[in-house]
Design a protein around this motif. Structure first.
Motif, PDB file in Angstrom:
ATOM      1  N   ASP A  72      -8.177   0.675  -0.039  1.00 59.27           N
ATOM      2  CA  ASP A  72      -7.681   1.905   0.588  1.00 59.27           C
ATOM      3  C   ASP A  72      -6.778   1.623   1.778  1.00 59.27           C
ATOM      4  OD1 ASP A  72      -9.062   3.462  -1.219  1.00 59.27           O
ATOM      5  OD2 ASP A  72     -10.803   3.728   0.085  1.00 59.27           O
ATOM      6  N   ASP A  73      -6.883   0.430   2.353  1.00 55.39           N
ATOM      7  CA  ASP A  73      -6.056   0.051   3.495  1.00 55.39           C
ATOM      8  C   ASP A  73      -4.664  -0.415   3.065  1.00 55.39           C
ATOM      9  OD1 ASP A  73      -8.210   0.579   5.098  1.00 55.39           O
ATOM     10  OD2 ASP A  73      -8.715  -1.501   5.507  1.00 55.39           O
ATOM     11  N   ALA A  74      -4.449  -0.645   1.773  1.00 56.00           N
ATOM     12  CA  ALA A  74      -3.199  -1.218   1.279  1.00 56.00           C
ATOM     13  C   ALA A  74      -2.190  -0.139   0.923  1.00 56.00           C
ATOM     14  CB  ALA A  74      -3.475  -2.088   0.062  1.00 56.00           C
ATOM     15  N   LYS A  75      -0.954  -0.429   1.217  1.00 59.59           N
ATOM     16  CA  LYS A  75       0.168   0.419   0.809  1.00 59.59           C
ATOM     17  C   LYS A  75       1.070  -0.444  -0.075  1.00 59.59           C
ATOM     18  CE  LYS A  75      -1.495   3.529   3.402  1.00 59.59           C
ATOM     19  NZ  LYS A  75      -2.463   4.368   2.784  1.00 59.59           N
ATOM     20  N   VAL A  76       1.358   0.059  -1.251  1.00 64.00           N
ATOM     21  CA  VAL A  76       2.164  -0.676  -2.215  1.00 64.00           C
ATOM     22  C   VAL A  76       3.631  -0.427  -1.912  1.00 64.00           C
ATOM     23  CG1 VAL A  76       2.681  -0.956  -4.664  1.00 64.00           C
ATOM     24  CG2 VAL A  76       0.372  -0.353  -3.954  1.00 64.00           C
ATOM     25  N   ILE A  77       4.408  -1.518  -1.748  1.00 59.43           N
ATOM     26  CA  ILE A  77       5.856  -1.359  -1.548  1.00 59.43           C
ATOM     27  C   ILE A  77       6.658  -2.202  -2.549  1.00 59.43           C
ATOM     28  CG2 ILE A  77       5.690  -0.659   0.849  1.00 59.43           C
ATOM     29  CD1 ILE A  77       6.432  -3.460   1.690  1.00 59.43           C
ATOM     30  N   ASP A 115       4.670  -7.332  -1.956  1.00 60.43           N
ATOM     31  CA  ASP A 115       3.950  -6.422  -2.837  1.00 60.43           C
ATOM     32  C   ASP A 115       3.161  -5.368  -2.067  1.00 60.43           C
ATOM     33  OD1 ASP A 115       4.950  -7.753  -5.035  1.00 60.43           O
ATOM     34  OD2 ASP A 115       3.202  -9.058  -5.244  1.00 60.43           O
ATOM     35  N   TYR A 116       2.431  -5.798  -1.028  1.00 62.16           N
ATOM     36  CA  TYR A 116       1.538  -4.880  -0.308  1.00 62.16           C
ATOM     37  C   TYR A 116       1.640  -5.104   1.189  1.00 62.16           C
ATOM     38  CZ  TYR A 116      -0.764  -4.997  -4.878  1.00 62.16           C
ATOM     39  OH  TYR A 116      -1.034  -4.961  -6.212  1.00 62.16           O
ATOM     40  N   VAL A 117       1.491  -4.008   1.937  1.00 63.79           N
ATOM     41  CA  VAL A 117       1.243  -4.077   3.376  1.00 63.79           C
ATOM     42  C   VAL A 117      -0.172  -3.553   3.539  1.00 63.79           C
ATOM     43  CG1 VAL A 117       1.867  -3.229   5.664  1.00 63.79           C
ATOM     44  CG2 VAL A 117       3.652  -3.681   3.975  1.00 63.79           C
ATOM     45  N   VAL A 118      -1.047  -4.372   4.133  1.00 62.05           N
ATOM     46  CA  VAL A 118      -2.451  -3.997   4.282  1.00 62.05           C
ATOM     47  C   VAL A 118      -2.737  -3.769   5.764  1.00 62.05           C
ATOM     48  CG1 VAL A 118      -4.848  -4.655   3.884  1.00 62.05           C
ATOM     49  CG2 VAL A 118      -3.079  -5.367   2.259  1.00 62.05           C
ATOM     50  N   PHE A 119      -3.167  -2.564   6.086  1.00 63.72           N
ATOM     51  CA  PHE A 119      -3.573  -2.228   7.445  1.00 63.72           C
ATOM     52  C   PHE A 119      -5.079  -2.469   7.503  1.00 63.72           C
ATOM     53  CE2 PHE A 119       0.244   0.083   6.438  1.00 63.72           C
ATOM     54  CZ  PHE A 119       1.038  -0.133   7.552  1.00 63.72           C
ATOM     55  N   LYS A 165      -9.535   2.048   7.255  1.00 60.14           N
ATOM     56  CA  LYS A 165     -10.537   2.976   6.708  1.00 60.14           C
ATOM     57  C   LYS A 165     -11.940   2.656   7.208  1.00 60.14           C
ATOM     58  CE  LYS A 165      -7.902   5.324   3.851  1.00 60.14           C
ATOM     59  NZ  LYS A 165      -7.770   6.705   3.671  1.00 60.14           N
TER      60      LYS A 165
END
Length: 171
Positions: A99-104, A109-113, A117
């Motif tokens: 849930d912390d990942a944003k797909v770009i 591939d991913y930016v993970v905050f 959550k």
């Protein structure tokens, strides 16, 4: 019979009395007749008591149903998480919440905050750039370029504000 009942109430409106406390006139139809002793229980009293019992039981059932729904949601969440762990080869092995990942997908591939959550009180642990192994020369160059920029600190934090007119301004 209906006409006689109507006449009965019309006549009560024409019968007057004098209050013994204040001396004012009153109509018999305006009186509330009562006695100091408790009236005997009748069928309406029993019906109202039964309705109250049913209402209490209904409230208990609604509370029990809500508890069951909450338990089912938790069980479903846990089952879904177990199933995702079996399929997910990216986030769970790294102990990251998907849930912390944003797909770009490009340039990474991913930016993970990480912690967005799960750690609402502590805030983010870190921000990760996740990218799969690149096979092309161009993809490898982009990965190396991003790593160099981060290592050298060549990045900025910019906060933007959307104006009422739709324009965007830097804060």
């Amino acid at each position: 019979m209906h006409k006689q009942t109507l006449l009965f109430f019309q006549y009560q409106r024409q019968i007057f009395g004098i209050c013994t406390c204040c001396g004012e006139f009153f109509r018999l139809s305006d009186c509330k007749v009562y006695q100091e002793a408790k009236a005997p229980t009748d069928w309406l009293d029993k019906l109202e008591k039964d309705e109250r019992k049913i209402d209490l039981e209904e409230e208990k059932l609604i509370e029990a149903l809500e508890e069951l729904k909450q338990a089912a949601r938790e069980k479903g969440r846990n089952t879904a998480n177990r199933m995702v762990k079996q399929v997910d080869k990216v986030f769970h092995p790294q102990k990251l919440n998907p849930d912390d990942a944003k797909v770009i997908f490009h340039p990474v591939d991913y930016v993970v905050f990480n912690g967005m959550k799960d750690n609402k009180t502590e805030g983010l642990k870190n921000i990760l750039l996740l990218d799969g192994e690149k096979r092309s020369t161009e993809g490898k160059k982009i990965q190396k370029s991003i790593m160099k920029a981060v290592d050298k600190g060549n990045y900025e934090w910019i906060t933007l504000r959307v104006e009422n007119d739709g324009g965007i301004k830097e804060e």
